[in-house]
Design an enzyme around this catalytic site. Structure first.
Site, PDB file in Angstrom:
ATOM      1  CE  LYS A 102      14.536   2.528  68.397  1.00  0.00           C
ATOM      2  NZ  LYS A 102      13.590   3.626  68.656  1.00  0.00           N
ATOM      3  NE  ARG A 132       7.634  -0.873  68.326  1.00  0.00           N
ATOM      4  CZ  ARG A 132       8.533  -0.973  67.346  1.00  0.00           C
ATOM      5  NH1 ARG A 132       9.819  -0.756  67.620  1.00  0.00           N
ATOM      6  NH2 ARG A 132       8.157  -1.282  66.115  1.00  0.00           N
TER       7      ARG A 132
END
Length: 384
Positions: free
Chosen positions: A327, A361
């Site tokens: 991210k 995840r």
């Protein structure tokens, strides 16, 4: 005679057993080997004075500003510190006290009864063309090939989605989402991949969630955090687990000046409300998974604060999921294109595991499996 420092509070019982201490001594002494810290916000001055005296009487402590004794303000922040044993006694004592201390005692009690879960890796498969990481985009057969690869690399869960939720992404209709996902879901069922891993449907569209659950998926990954109760009803009717994620706003608006009074407490309040909603539907806490939503309506500072206090969210008794794979927060700390953010991803995820997360995840299953195995080997190694 030599001395060295032990910095593994989770292994305290193991250490005492290695010393061949008496069994009853292990139970008693292990509770003395860890000091817990809690920040208490906006506490009435009367409560602060009572809690200070009660904590001191038990060998614990409450750090307060100098004005508490003279009651120069009506409310104060404070830091409570003590061993689990001391705080356990304090909880029982405060349940009979005024000024909101009874409610505080109940909240404190929830932090003293945490459970540990085995770490699990969730691989990401996106059946769309606009997810922020190109390496996670698949269509039909290539998606199934990627799933097989992730399973062979050690994925416990595969999270399949048909709509991007990156900042600024646009939603699609249920028909288009089904068009993208049905071939993948059908192939997963036909090839009996449910025998090799659990499958999660990353969607907040009832028609899509229903189709996935009907065809063997056993987890609902809802970025809207149970905004639509129909999704919770579907999960309950199929015996599926439910991931409640926190997001401020929508993917279209979430990164437009996100603001919180206190991000940890605000997200905690959100989880409390949504857990209550889920429990009314019939979902138990063992079926609810919490995701703080790194990057979903948060600045870098918000994300770092949530990561630093990840362990806080274990007090609900639910599993905690971390999903920071590649991210943009990594880029904001150390500029790098999305293809070069694996090292930062591993750093965030391993630290989150250490702080209580049990589901990771990620896009890179093989690398995470190795990193987690090494991390766990260190944690589980001999102490003496």
């Amino acid at each position: 005679m030599k001395i060295y420092r032990i910095d593994t509070p989770l292994e305290k019982k193991k250490l005492l057993k290695q010393l061949e201490c008496d069994k009853s001594g292990v139970a008693i002494m292990s509770k003395k080997m860890e000091t817990l810290l809690f920040v208490i916000k906006d506490m009435p001055v009367g409560a602060a004075n009572i809690l200070k005296q009660d904590a001191l009487a038990l060998g614990a402590e409450l750090a307060v500003p100098t004005g508490v004794v003279t009651c120069s303000q009506t409310h104060y922040d404070a830091v409570l510190m003590g061993t689990p044993r001391q705080l356990g006694y304090l909880v029982r004592k405060e349940k009979a006290q005024p000024f909101g201390l009874k409610k505080l005692a109940k909240e404190l009690e929830s932090f003293l009864h945490e459970s540990r879960h085995m770490t699990k890796i969730m691989g990401v498969v996106n059946a769309n063309d606009d997810s922020f990481y190109p390496g996670s985009r698949y269509k039909e057969r290539t998606a199934v090939e990627a799933i097989w690869k992730m399973i062979e690399e050690g994925a416990d869960i595969i999270d399949v989605g048909g709509v991007s939720s990156r900042p600024g992404s646009e939603p699609v209709g249920a028909d288009e989402e089904l068009k993208r996902l049905v071939p993948i879901v059908d192939t997963i069922r036909r090839e009996k991949l449910f025998e090799r891993a659990r499958f999660s449907i990353d969607s907040y569209t009832p028609e899509v969630v229903a189709y996935a659950l009907e065809n063997g998926f056993s987890i609902v990954n809802d970025i809207t955090g149970l905004r639509d109760e129909r999704l919770g009803v579907l999960a309950k009717s199929y015996g599926a687990a439910y991931i409640v994620m926190h997001m401020q706003g929508t993917p279209q608006t979430m990164q437009k000046n996100p603001h919180y009074d206190h991000v940890v407490l605000d997200v905690d309040r959100f989880f409390m409300e949504r857990i209550e909603r889920a429990e009314k539907i019939g979902l138990g806490r063992e079926e609810i998974i919490l995701d703080v939503g790194i990057g979903f309506g948060k600045t870098l500072e918000h994300n770092l604060m949530l990561l630093k206090h990840m362990k806080h969210f274990t007090h609900f008794g639910c599993e905690v999921l971390i999903g920071a794979s590649r991210k943009s927060m990594i880029h904001k700390i150390d500029p790098a294109p999305v293809e070069e953010r694996l090292p930062g991803t591993l750093a965030i995820h391993l630290e989150s595991i250490r702080r209580g997360a049990s589901i990771v995840r990620c896009h890179d299953v093989k690398e995470h499996r190795q990193a987690i195995r090494v991390f766990e080997a260190i944690e589980e190694g001999e102490i003496l």
